[in-house]
Enzyme design. Sequence first.
Site, short mmCIF file in Angstrom:
data_model
loop_
_atom_site.label_atom_id
_atom_site.label_comp_id
_atom_site.label_asym_id
_atom_site.label_seq_id
_atom_site.Cartn_x
_atom_site.Cartn_y
_atom_site.Cartn_z
N ARG A 154 39.00 49.38 12.43
CA ARG A 154 38.94 50.50 13.36
C ARG A 154 37.48 50.93 13.63
NH1 ARG A 154 41.37 52.58 17.64
NH2 ARG A 154 41.47 54.84 17.68
N ASP A 182 30.91 50.36 30.51
CA ASP A 182 31.91 49.69 29.66
C ASP A 182 31.51 48.23 29.47
OD1 ASP A 182 34.14 48.55 28.49
OD2 ASP A 182 35.58 49.35 29.93
N HIS A 203 33.70 52.04 27.12
CA HIS A 203 35.11 51.76 27.32
C HIS A 203 35.97 53.02 27.16
CE1 HIS A 203 38.62 49.31 27.65
NE2 HIS A 203 39.01 49.52 26.42
N ASP A 204 35.54 53.91 26.28
CA ASP A 204 36.27 55.16 26.04
C ASP A 204 36.38 56.05 27.27
OD1 ASP A 204 37.39 55.27 23.57
OD2 ASP A 204 35.72 56.31 22.59
N SER A 232 42.60 49.62 29.54
CA SER A 232 42.40 48.60 28.52
C SER A 232 43.64 47.70 28.42
CB SER A 232 42.09 49.30 27.19
OG SER A 232 41.52 48.42 26.29
#
Lengths: 390, 206
Positions: free
Chosen positions: A229, A324, A357-358, A160
């Site tokens: 968040r 992602d 994405h994680d 990222s």
Amino acid sequence: MPHRKDPGSVGLVQKQFYTFCEPPHEMELTSGAKLGPITLAYETYGRLNSDRSNAILILHALSGDSHAAGRYAEDDKHPGWWDNTIGPGKAFDTEKYFVICSNVVGGCQGSTGPASINPATGKEYGLSFPMITVHDMVRAQVRLVDHLGIDRLLAVTGGSMGGMQALRWAVSYPDRVIASIPIATTSKLSPQGIAFNEVGRVAIMADPNFHGGDYYGRPAPREGLALARMIGHITYLSDDSMHEKFGRKLRGKKAFGYNFNVDFEVESYLRYKGDTFVHRFDANSYLYITKAIDYFDLSLPDGSLVKTVEHVKAKFLIISFKSDWLYPPYQAREIVKALMVNGVDVTYCEIDSRYGHDAFLLDEGEMSKIITNFLANVAERNGIREAASS
Amino acid sequence: MMAEGARIDHSVILDFIPAGTKVLDLGCGDGSLLVKLVRQKGVTGRGIEISEEGVRACIAKGLTVMQGDIDKGLRDYPDNSFDYVVLNQTLQAVKKPDVVLSEILRVGKKGIVGFPNFAYWKMRFYLFTYGRMPKTEFLPYEWYDTPNIHFCSILDFREYCAKNGVTIEKTVYLTADRGGRVLRGVRPNMFAENAVYLLSAGEKPR
């Protein structure tokens, strides 16, 4: 010293600090503003070899910090954020490599950022902190690497925003990087990505406790930061991973509550992630770092990625994840293409993970294996010696 | 795509390529050909492979490989950026063989193309006798699950080259019996199971 309960762990680690750019030798930032003194918090794992050639710099993402691996105390609940890839026998093998990770400038985990005291005023910087770019983060890291006496890094890597830094290192410091491993990243964030970051920033600035960023010593804008968040976490997951992780399962109840309390598991997860984040993260840092991510555009100043990467010397391993959608594979392929056109040695792999994405944090082994093999090859070709065992 | 077996085709390709050249292997699979080129001929080798599994196998061999689809991917490469572009046992699996072939000779100074000859006598015999789509040791797939979608014969390929101004510089015909050998007899379109061609762009205006 490996952790007793976990032989693959780097064991107990310590945060260290390095301060530089004391006035009048401030660092000139991309924006033209000057910043100094600058402190970077950092950690190291493994041992530097005698010719200082086995160092790997780990670069963290938006909410990361210098604590990439190991534990500060035996009873720490969680190890560092990339503990699954750093340690003896792992992808970034601390038996072979000297691994460094520092908190970015602008951050809030020990490095100089908006929550630090401005020596000129004796007060926290708040929004008077200068705007930071990914290049500025890397400029500060260069100083740390100098301080550690390392001329050339064996590798720079991160996911990222960490991947953005890995790209910047290879482009702007071509003689100091042997290999670059950008993961789940892009040469410039999509408008969709900027949009999510902006919603997060607006949430923070709309919090009544924000007070123009001057909230230190008072209640922090926690509601806004938690909301930012929560939004962020949605973008790190995928439709598939949400189905798998939560489905439509209810949280601690068998029937709908017919009110606005938490009903679904996914609501509970997001609230938990929001609530825990505010205890460890500064809202102003969130503003500054997301803005740095938005500003990042490797194709500048010419607008041509092919041109900006023409002096790259590093060998590349670029990894993306099929699910992602925040940093989609097509963006990684654009980087691959620009490097390839310039004849750079670039390997590219698109991992078929469902975790969105994680995925770069939740490696199930595929990513680690690729990195292990790639690094072994780079080390062998460059005649890198492992650190002598004690 | 061909099942792993005796790789006399690899030896032929290794003979075609001079040491120290720059080679792009399209559809490089697990990198078994590319790794020989790199180790035995000291070429600067690059591979393109569509499967993650193949890419990982290549990385484990220390090769430089890009995951991508050669039906889409070649347009980004500048003209003549490689000395040799290899397409071995992959021609029949691409969606647009004509586009891929012309791209090979744009990106590479020379092209090497190896493919199974669909007019091989065993194929003819199978279709003629059983009335069913041929299956062989090297093409073991059923019609419904085969990745091979564009078969051609040696005559078809020669005709393509003639029509499109592609110069055939060298040809080696192979049979698979006794672990694979070079076929030196007549009527290769009948008796060769595989053919490997060294091609160049010829005189055709581009």
